[in-house]
Design a protein around this motif. Structure first.
Motif, PDB file in Angstrom:
ATOM      1  N   LYS A 129      -7.866   7.074 -11.298  1.00 12.81           N
ATOM      2  CA  LYS A 129      -8.633   7.287 -10.068  1.00 12.81           C
ATOM      3  C   LYS A 129      -9.865   8.145 -10.310  1.00 12.81           C
ATOM      4  O   LYS A 129     -10.817   8.077  -9.545  1.00 12.81           O
ATOM      5  CB  LYS A 129      -7.754   7.905  -8.992  1.00 12.81           C
ATOM      6  CG  LYS A 129      -6.716   6.941  -8.471  1.00 12.81           C
ATOM      7  CD  LYS A 129      -5.926   7.532  -7.337  1.00 12.81           C
ATOM      8  CE  LYS A 129      -4.877   6.559  -6.888  1.00 12.81           C
ATOM      9  NZ  LYS A 129      -5.108   5.964  -5.612  1.00 12.81           N
TER      10      LYS A 129
ATOM     11  N   LEU B 181      -2.274  13.595  -4.521  1.00 11.94           N
ATOM     12  CA  LEU B 181      -1.992  13.388  -5.944  1.00 11.94           C
ATOM     13  C   LEU B 181      -2.141  14.704  -6.699  1.00 11.94           C
ATOM     14  O   LEU B 181      -1.307  15.049  -7.540  1.00 11.94           O
ATOM     15  CB  LEU B 181      -2.920  12.312  -6.521  1.00 11.94           C
ATOM     16  CG  LEU B 181      -2.780  12.010  -8.000  1.00 11.94           C
ATOM     17  CD1 LEU B 181      -1.359  11.577  -8.350  1.00 11.94           C
ATOM     18  CD2 LEU B 181      -3.784  10.939  -8.407  1.00 11.94           C
TER      19      LEU B 181
ATOM     20  N   LEU C 197       0.833  -1.206   0.000  1.00 10.81           N
ATOM     21  CA  LEU C 197       0.000   0.000   0.000  1.00 10.81           C
ATOM     22  C   LEU C 197       0.865   1.252   0.000  1.00 10.81           C
ATOM     23  O   LEU C 197       0.577   2.225  -0.700  1.00 10.81           O
ATOM     24  CB  LEU C 197      -0.919   0.022   1.224  1.00 10.81           C
ATOM     25  CG  LEU C 197      -2.205  -0.759   1.146  1.00 10.81           C
ATOM     26  CD1 LEU C 197      -2.872  -0.847   2.517  1.00 10.81           C
ATOM     27  CD2 LEU C 197      -3.155  -0.110   0.148  1.00 10.81           C
TER      28      LEU C 197
ATOM     29  N   SER D 236       2.269   1.878  -3.431  1.00 11.26           N
ATOM     30  CA  SER D 236       1.297   2.265  -4.456  1.00 11.26           C
ATOM     31  C   SER D 236       0.571   3.559  -4.136  1.00 11.26           C
ATOM     32  O   SER D 236      -0.244   4.008  -4.942  1.00 11.26           O
ATOM     33  CB  SER D 236       0.280   1.141  -4.664  1.00 11.26           C
ATOM     34  OG  SER D 236      -0.521   0.987  -3.505  1.00 11.26           O
ATOM     35  N   SER D 237       0.840   4.159  -3.000  1.00 11.10           N
ATOM     36  CA  SER D 237       0.105   5.374  -2.673  1.00 11.10           C
ATOM     37  C   SER D 237       1.001   6.432  -2.034  1.00 11.10           C
ATOM     38  O   SER D 237       1.416   7.372  -2.700  1.00 11.10           O
ATOM     39  CB  SER D 237      -1.071   5.053  -1.747  1.00 11.10           C
ATOM     40  OG  SER D 237      -0.611   4.496  -0.519  1.00 11.10           O
TER      41      SER D 237
ATOM     42  N   GLY E 233      -5.781   9.795  -0.709  1.00  7.55           N
ATOM     43  CA  GLY E 233      -4.632  10.254  -1.485  1.00  7.55           C
ATOM     44  C   GLY E 233      -4.971  11.206  -2.610  1.00  7.55           C
ATOM     45  O   GLY E 233      -4.079  11.725  -3.273  1.00  7.55           O
ATOM     46  N   HIS E 234      -6.251  11.469  -2.845  1.00  4.98           N
ATOM     47  CA  HIS E 234      -6.671  12.329  -3.961  1.00  4.98           C
ATOM     48  C   HIS E 234      -6.014  13.710  -3.897  1.00  4.98           C
ATOM     49  O   HIS E 234      -5.482  14.207  -4.880  1.00  4.98           O
ATOM     50  CB  HIS E 234      -8.195  12.461  -3.980  1.00  4.98           C
ATOM     51  CG  HIS E 234      -8.701  13.484  -4.935  1.00  4.98           C
ATOM     52  ND1 HIS E 234      -8.774  13.249  -6.288  1.00  4.98           N
ATOM     53  CD2 HIS E 234      -9.123  14.757  -4.749  1.00  4.98           C
ATOM     54  CE1 HIS E 234      -9.240  14.336  -6.893  1.00  4.98           C
ATOM     55  NE2 HIS E 234      -9.458  15.257  -5.975  1.00  4.98           N
TER      56      HIS E 234
END
Length: 174
Positions: free
Chosen positions: A134, A147, A25, A28-29, A143-144
């Protein structure tokens, strides 16, 4: 401290997870915002469990442990988010290089900046592809906002490198 907070955040967002799951995780984030290696995550999980921030919910084969955040861990995450002032100072090799550009010949500085701009372009494409994948989700997920920040910062750095290279190239043509 930030690795601890990142792990508490992942356990809050994803629910109970093993060290392996948390490492994946992380990769990937959060790794787009904070770097940590496998060898750092496991010892931190052990410390957090000893301090009561997380608990071992389940033990599986080959020593696999599933961790869950405790109320104390949730409190620490919340306090960190709401009350702790983030550090605004940081080391940046990119900023140091920018400061030292005048030590190079103009054509060398411009070439270096063109390489930097290309690198930022590649990274920007990766982040925008992640954003596109996403954006098909119904709600902005975990995480939006990070990002979005990463996309904006990377675009800014690419544009700065391109514009500064053009400025330096313009000064050498007189």
């Amino acid at each position: 401290m930030s690795l601890r907070i990142a792990l508490l955040g992942l356990l809050t967002a994803a629910g109970p997870a093993s060290g392996y799951d948390l490492t994946k995780l992380f990769e990937s984030s959060i790794s787009n915002a904070w770097q940590a290696r496998h060898s750092q995550i496991y010892p931190e999980l052990n410390k957090m469990a000893a301090e009561g921030l997380i608990t071992v919910e389940e033990k599986g084969p080959r020593g696999r442990k599933t961790y869950a955040i405790t109320d104390e861990g949730a409190r620490e995450l919340r306090v960190w988010l709401i009350e702790k002032e983030p550090s605004r100072s940081h080391r940046s090799e990119g900023a140091l290089r920018a400061f030292l550009l005048p030590t190079l010949e103009p054509h060398e500085a411009a070439a270096l900046l063109r390489v930097e701009a290309a690198s930022y372009s590649v990274r920007l494409a990766e982040l925008e592809a992640l954003h596109a994948a996403k954006s098909s989700w119904k709600e902005p997920g975990f995480g939006h906002h990070a990002l979005d920040l990463g996309i904006r910062q990377t675009r800014l750095m690419r544009d700065w490198a391109e514009e500064t290279a053009a400025e330096i190239e313009g000064t050498t043509r007189s």
